[in-house]
Design an enzyme around this catalytic site. Sequence first.
Site: not given
Ligand code: OAD
Length: 233
Positions: A108, A135, A200
């Site tokens: 990303h 740029c 998670n």
């Molecule tokens: P999310 O915010 O959607 O999910 C975060 C995950 O981390 C959740 O499943 C939580 O349960 C878990 N979590 C939170 N704290 C934690 C901890 N201390 N230990 C373990 N797990 C924990 O974030 P992403 O899945 O990364 O994209 O989101 C995916 C994409 O959506 C990102 O890269 C971003 C976003 O929109 C773009 O900006 C293109």
Amino acid sequence: MRRIDQIVILTGAGISAESGLGTFRDEGGLWAQHKIEDVATPEAFLRNPDLVHRFYNARRAQAAKAQPNAAHKAIARLQATFSGTVVLVTQNVDGLHEKAGSPAIHMHGELSCALCAACEHRWDAPMTMAVGDTCPACASSTARPDIVWFGEMPYHMEEIVEAVQTCDLFAAIGTSGQVYPAAGFVEEARMAGAATVELNLRDSDMSHAFEEHITGPASDTVPRWVDQILNGQ
Ligand code: OAD
């Protein structure tokens, strides 16, 4: 027991939560404070580039101050000492894997990088980007954060899919399984015969697809999981 030669690890915002960086979809997360369509799409940047720059400038400043936690460090230890291959794929743009000494594939993009929307040249982003930044290669005023926005194609997909389809173990750490194509990697890994594990804080939207679940904060679960792999070599 299945022999493990190649591991693919997918990380999401949850791995950086204990470094003080907010996730996107947890309570009070970034997408509760900002609308995706205002700050994270190409259309948003066309409509209001100043707002988009301010959003990513704030995130860049936060990430610059953050330090890797025990989970980032454990992955770096695994990459340095595992006898096989460890491919680290991250959806995170915060640079904490690199600060921990881990080479990562950034699907990303990265906050530390700027991209020219005209000629696709990339360079180190200044801490504060602004509308009109030029740029360094083609001199047009088309500098943007090197972040993959909604509606854009994630980077390095060929390399990632190849790694996912040939791995023996696929692990997803701290990701909600709500954003494709990353959310689909677990199914691809399973179809290719890999073992799958989700680390998670709680169940995610893709939990059903994983064989094994390790529940708890990443700074606790990831070092223990890494020890288990290294002890089983
Ligand atoms: P999310 O915010 O959607 O999910 C975060 C995950 O981390 C959740 O499943 C939580 O349960 C878990 N979590 C939170 N704290 C934690 C901890 N201390 N230990 C373990 N797990 C924990 O974030 P992403 O899945 O990364 O994209 O989101 C995916 C994409 O959506 C990102 O890269 C971003 C976003 O929109 C773009 O900006 C293109």
